[in-house]
Design an enzyme around this catalytic site. Sequence first.
Site, mmCIF file in Angstrom:
data_model
loop_
_atom_site.group_PDB
_atom_site.id
_atom_site.type_symbol
_atom_site.label_atom_id
_atom_site.label_comp_id
_atom_site.label_asym_id
_atom_site.label_seq_id
_atom_site.Cartn_x
_atom_site.Cartn_y
_atom_site.Cartn_z
ATOM 1 N N ARG A 34 90.822 -46.121 -71.691
ATOM 2 C CA ARG A 34 90.060 -47.347 -71.430
ATOM 3 C C ARG A 34 89.876 -47.490 -69.928
ATOM 4 N NH1 ARG A 34 94.265 -50.277 -69.335
ATOM 5 N NH2 ARG A 34 96.306 -50.015 -70.298
ATOM 6 N N LYS A 94 101.215 -42.538 -77.224
ATOM 7 C CA LYS A 94 101.983 -41.850 -76.185
ATOM 8 C C LYS A 94 102.661 -40.610 -76.746
ATOM 9 C CE LYS A 94 102.900 -45.906 -73.284
ATOM 10 N NZ LYS A 94 102.114 -46.870 -74.029
ATOM 11 N N GLU A 118 112.458 -41.979 -73.488
ATOM 12 C CA GLU A 118 112.493 -40.886 -72.535
ATOM 13 C C GLU A 118 113.460 -41.193 -71.406
ATOM 14 O OE1 GLU A 118 108.358 -40.689 -71.591
ATOM 15 O OE2 GLU A 118 108.500 -42.134 -69.949
ATOM 16 N N HIS A 128 108.071 -53.205 -65.450
ATOM 17 C CA HIS A 128 107.254 -52.042 -65.810
ATOM 18 C C HIS A 128 105.771 -52.386 -65.863
ATOM 19 C CE1 HIS A 128 111.151 -50.448 -66.696
ATOM 20 N NE2 HIS A 128 111.342 -51.376 -67.603
#
Length: 653
Positions: free
Chosen positions: A296, A120, A204, A239
Amino acid sequence: MSRPPLTTLLVANRGEIACRVMRTAKALGLTTVAVHSAVDRNARHSREADIRVDLGGAKAADSYLDVDKLLAAAKASGAQAIHPGYGFLSENAGFARAIEEAGLIFLGPPASAIDAMGSKSAAKALMETAGVPLVPGYHGQAQDLETFREASARIGYPVLLKATAGGGGKGMKVVERESELAEALASAQREAQSSFGDSRMLVEKYVLKPRHVEIQVFADQHGNCLYLNERDCSIQRRHQKVVEEAPAPGLSPGQRRAMGEAAVRAAQAIGYVGAGTVEFLLDSRGEFFFMEMNTRLQVEHPVTEAITGLDLVAWQIRVACGEPLPITQDQVPLKGHAIEVRLYAEDPSNDFLPATGSLQVYRESAPGPGRRVDSGVEEGDSVSPFYDPMLGKLIAWGEDREQARLRLLSMLDEFAIGGVKTNIAFLRRIIAHPAFAEAELDTGFIPRYQEQLLPAPQPLPGAFWQAAAEAYIQSEPARIRNDDRHSPWSSTQGLRAGLPSNVSLHLCCNDERQMISLNASSPSTLQLQGEQLIRDEDGIRRNHLAIRRGDPLYLQWQGELHTVSRVDPIAEAEASHSHQGGLTAPMNGSIVRVLVEVGQPVEAGAQLVVLEAMKMEHSIRAPHAGVIKALYCQEGEMVSEGSVLVELEEAGE
């Protein structure tokens, strides 16, 4: 030197994705190879494969995450290609590189692309260079607590900690205030290490009320790349996506094109090949921010297949063999609407804790136009604590969103699972909710409507208990006189000559107890025919699924399958001894950490034990202040649901 033609495919995964990949592989005439752990020896994906290879072990680290074992399995089975599925090693560049070095075909992108986008942090840096808007955050190499504390203070709470090497909600924590950061970071790092073998994190800004919209991209080895429309995956818990649909409601053609073209640029910038997904946060003003790229096939790929009529696994196989993409961007179809829900073995009423056990009842919804079920289990299979608790997915397609929604509701009503707790009723409440019907979607949907989606349990009505008692009695073992239904000796109602023809049943369901009396001489309005309990009431006939499995009776009532058991109140009272103050394991799992010792005083809410199950960590906390009286577990030990782990004595006792 050209490779020999692909004839045999190994799927380095388990569950529904392994079954789904093998389904397409078989349709293309390929021989399929399944790998399995010791626990999964008789799992459905193993049973359906042409060849199966035992990896041994139970935990993922000893089986599905062991690269050497997977390569040895490919060699032993004669497989020329490996499909990684999703999760496990699907975004592991080392695995992709090892496959390529072994002279095998990896049904995924080049290892270099996984290196660039699988992390990420690296992906965000690449997007920043490309000028794609990013959510404010820290994606650097330093991983110490102080660095994250300084970054979080600069960004402003609440913040979101995320594992750089994975997805699916693993290693992801929302931190509301600085005092929670240290514990959340340590837990997220352990989850990331356990799930992906990489503990690195990023942080973040936690954006409020965003929509999660992602673009499906596909690239071949000839420089062609296109986007296959988008999916809205906003409805999530922990999440992790729960409901996905395509196309995203309310997205304009201009927004679709802008996001799609940005996703294609990102893929082309790293020489991407195969199926990938670029994920964005979309705010209420229509601005989008890059989140991550998943290198993927995604869990939610069936909704894209439904609106395009394409088989993405078939595309993966053909592209990996060097074939070009069969269509251009202008030829990408977009027809109708599709919605998918993820079926989990979990307990929504208990903070969605994973559930384990045996699927005593497993009935899928009937097949038909616009209906699809991708599952990895069958009736009688076991759900273990070692892997992700997803059992399968229900996908409905319609000419428009409302038709797809109503079709999915019907599928959920027909589905029945007994023996293991699931989220079926929870899913139905989401799909039936007026706000969902109006497509009012954002990632706060579940918390906002929690009272309606997770209502407090209500007492079961008298009609339920009467039906349960009738079904229980009528499903008793075979009659003595099967040849004459009118004979008094064929009755299971308990009729005895010279004695009252009443039967009293002590039943329990969902922690409720009821004593029901039935009179065999009184006509019943309920009749059990096969597995259907037929109820006549005021001229209205209703059918309820009623399945007996030994002692338990599984009775479907108002969209939920309830487990009804007969109890002996006297024996129950005699056996009602337990550890006072004992804190028990909420599920089967492995003890990761024991944070206290005997004699230690603790405050209310203190973390005592950390349990890992289904690749997620769960904390056992002190419900009140007290002193640790006894410990019944140690780190590394496997424990069963209900096992007493810690005995806590209240202060002052």
